[in-house]
Scaffold this active site. Sequence first.
Site, mmCIF file in Angstrom:
data_model
loop_
_atom_site.group_PDB
_atom_site.id
_atom_site.type_symbol
_atom_site.label_atom_id
_atom_site.label_comp_id
_atom_site.label_asym_id
_atom_site.label_seq_id
_atom_site.Cartn_x
_atom_site.Cartn_y
_atom_site.Cartn_z
ATOM 1 N N LYS A 193 18.903 -11.838 7.428
ATOM 2 C CA LYS A 193 19.926 -10.796 7.535
ATOM 3 C C LYS A 193 19.854 -9.908 6.297
ATOM 4 C CE LYS A 193 24.961 -10.391 8.429
ATOM 5 N NZ LYS A 193 26.230 -11.149 8.554
ATOM 6 N N SER A 227 28.867 -10.110 12.662
ATOM 7 C CA SER A 227 28.075 -9.048 12.072
ATOM 8 C C SER A 227 26.576 -9.334 12.020
ATOM 9 C CB SER A 227 28.553 -8.794 10.645
ATOM 10 O OG SER A 227 28.327 -9.944 9.850
ATOM 11 N N SER A 283 30.704 -14.499 11.828
ATOM 12 C CA SER A 283 29.559 -13.594 11.954
ATOM 13 C C SER A 283 28.227 -14.257 12.268
ATOM 14 C CB SER A 283 29.394 -12.777 10.671
ATOM 15 O OG SER A 283 30.361 -11.762 10.652
#
Lengths: 479, 95, 488
Positions: free
Chosen positions: C79, C154, C178
């Site tokens: 990420k 997210s 997330s």
Amino acid sequence: MEYDVVIGLETHAELDTDTKLFCGCSTAFGSEPNTQTCPVCLALPGVLPVINRKAFEHTVKTALALNCEINNFVNFDRKNYYYPDLPKNYQISQNYFNLGNDGFIELNVKGKKNRIGIHNVHLEEDAGKLVHPEASDASYSLIDFNRAGVPLVEIVTKPDMRCIDEVEVFMHTLRNILLYIGVSDCKMQEGSLRFEASISLCRKGAQVFGNRVEIKNLNSMKAVLKVLAYEISRQRELLERGEQIVMETRLWDEISAVSRRMRLKEESHDYRYFPEPDLVPILVDKKNIESIRMTIPELPTKRHQRFVSEYLISEYDAGILTESKSLSDYFEECVKLTSNSPKELTNWIINDVLRVLNEKKKEIQDFNISPKMLVELIEMKSEIGGAIAKEVFSEMSNTGKDAPTVVREKNLKPLSNTAELSSLVSEIIGANPKAVEDYGNGKESALSFLVGQSMKVTKGKANPKTLLEIFKEKLANSP
Amino acid sequence: MDIDSKEIIKLANLSRLKLDSRETDTFKTQLVKILDYVAKLDELDLDNVKPAFYNTQLKNVFREDILKSSYPQKTVLDLSPSNVNGFFKVSKIIE
Amino acid sequence: MLLHQLTAKQIQDNIVKRKISCKEVIEDLFNRINEKDSLIKAYISLDEESALERAREIDGKLSNGEDLGVLAGIPIAIKDNICTKNMKTTCASKILENFIPPYDAFVVNNLRKEDAIIIGKTNLDEFAMGSTTENSAFQITRNPWNTEYIPGGSSGGSAAAVSTDIAFMALGSDTGGSVRQPASLCGNVGLKPTYGRVSRYGLIAFASSMDQIGSFTKDVCDAALLLRVISGYDCLDSTCSTLEVEDYVSHINGKFDGLRIGVPKEFFGEGIDREVRNALMNALEIYKKNGAKLIDLSLPHCEYAIATYCIIATAEASSNLARYDGVRYGMRNQLSDDSIMEMYCRTRAEGFGDEVKRRILLGNYVLSAGYYEAYYLKASKVRNLLKSDFDEAFKKVDCIISPTSPTVASKIGEKMTDPLEMYLSDVYTNIANLVGIPGISLPCGFTNSGLPIGMQILGRHFEETQILKVAKLFEMETGFHLKKPELD
Ligand SMILES: [Mg+2]
Ligand SMILES: [Zn+2]
């Protein structure tokens, strides 16, 4: 109208650690800009702080030396404000659970004992340094982050000071304590010790304090004293004209010697304190506290009193000797090494040692003459005479050689050989018939003159005591 | 719950965000709505509840005062939008 | 079976047995990425060159008979809020658009040590703020099961990449769900470890007391494998646990003796999709058939979790994001005669998106003078009540099962209008962040329209082994994880 002056002081002292508060970067002063930084102290994205144990222990030590209560639950808070020298745009400090609270410092203001309350003692990180280019048309400022993250102990007094003299003594006493306990080098010229003052005036005897003015940017003790004197007269004038004092923060302008408004109270920062989630709390137990307390040496006030009572030296002299821990240690070491009177040692240290240190701009730690060497010299004084002793001292301080070596090398050994002196005395008697006659007529001072003449001839090397005896003997036996 | 525009502007300043008037209005409406929602916590009697600030039981985590090497000046300055002579550079700061 | 469809463990077995080379795996994977990522937009940046170089190194090690790390040859996506040395780390924000960290995050360092191959950085909601991956300054990531739909967020990029088979594993971060929520919406296994199990050093902070790095994998075994590598003590993170890391992989296949599963009534109430509810009920039945005891319980302060989360997360975020000021790194936006104040305001206005601005404003509001007690302190107290709720619950049960999200993926653009509604959708997940416990999400069915449904298993602090084991049992009984999206 008479006014009472109410003064409080915030002191920031850089703690004496090798590394910063939250990272392993060096705290050394004077390096090239931005060479002592890393992701942590530059607040790069994703970094986290880890507390330096020594900085924490130094703060505990400071709080203990200032007679504070130590909180057994300590945590850190974020103080949020934007300033370009503050990398995270928050400072990790303490607000809700300070490390130490409610202490005091004992002052001796012109012989009068006084206690100044300490509101709290806490640990926080320093900001970087802003540099403003000399040229007045420069449109930019520069930042060096070497200092960002250096550990600071902040010491906040209660508004307990009532005159400038007190403030002066307070600053010196506090500095001295910090030096004694070894938590900071307190070098003002390097910014290791910085002050902020708050001052208000109220009508004499009034129960409620007047509006407070805070003053920042004080880089020397002199500046603190100057700004306070300035503020007292400024505020008094305003009050006398019937005007109100506004709550505000002012900056001291060293060059024009005036204070100027920085911001009003209403514009003051909203620091949005909250507990620092990147650090965990610290529990300080009794055992920790006691083990740190053990490392605190005898503090200056106590040592001062002890010197007076134990060594029978004057308050004044004891004050000078305890001005620095190392000087007072030096003195005591000397005392231990000799049976000479502490008073004589005191005179030597205050008159000679301090003079030389001052001339050479040296600290006692770096002094050429060790306590043992000084004592050895003083003990030789009766033998070599005061004048030579001073000369030897000066040579020792230049070369680091001990007294016997200096005396030998410079051939300063007094002539005590009776045979040699005896012939010298005969010579002098022969050459000064007038003085001899005067002495015969009962004029004692003639004898001193004759001894003096002999000293002149021997360039001070003759032992005056021996000389005197020989003169007396010879003159008594002469026809 | 209401926030006036003055308060939003103060908040934007505190947050170092430049907002135009449309944004100011939108954020104001949204903030009010969220704050109205979080006011739900007022239903609870919290007088005798201790706050939990941390998500860990850890205590007394320290590092020793041991020097680590810093980053080269160039490495850190290369990250910056503006620098000169070894310094980070910003608009003139007037105190 | 196609190479890219294998799990990480399978691909590694093949590499170690020298049935395929590392280089072949990377080449095959990048072929697929080139083919599919334009449809999904999972990656912000890719580094094929370094990946190939690394692959060759590992192949070299292998042929020299050298010792290999436990993730040897496994391509992994990260990420883009986790710092990678010499590789752009943007947080999907304009403010860090060109930021290249001079250091690796703790987890990245561990991955490298264990010979994993980092292939690229995945998309996210800017600074991990959001549940849809629509709040990225650069692109909107799409759900591989239906590209009209959001992947969740997210960590939507990481979730979508694993489900699309364009990464064998991926790292994400989970502050309010997330990792678990996008795993649920994309149909793979998302694990959020206990707060403190995985170092946060190098994870770009959103809300420090809740942020935790987690993983996306194709099955539970891979989650166990990856957790072993990213966990452990880190002297650079003061909140990182010193507890020893377990050998998760060898413990996930154990048998249960009287497993007690907690079913909190608050997690099956209003607002939950019928299909989601049904899938969960079926899942609970499967556990029952396998000898587990289902225990009804209550977490009485659950309804206050979102409000509590909103306050704490935004307060911490407002302070964490203060460092993006255009002084030391990142974007600076300045007119020639701007004061520093104007530079700050302009840079941040230009650099941050609306969701980030909203949270900064809210966070500063709840912390500002006079409001600390009314908001932050109050929320911290409720947080304590929530902790007690879970402490009580875990006296009676070994784990807690709930839907991961009350709904499946929604259409792109649908949730953008109302921020509060978006916050409310994290209702089942953010409570674990508030109290710090571990949670895993795994596929437990599909809707009629073919979108995945996720089940969440929550465990006691540091009992990752337990929830992995519970998850593994379900996986063996059902096989939902084997279903693949059809992407054309
Ligand atoms: Mg301070
Ligand atoms: Zn540093």
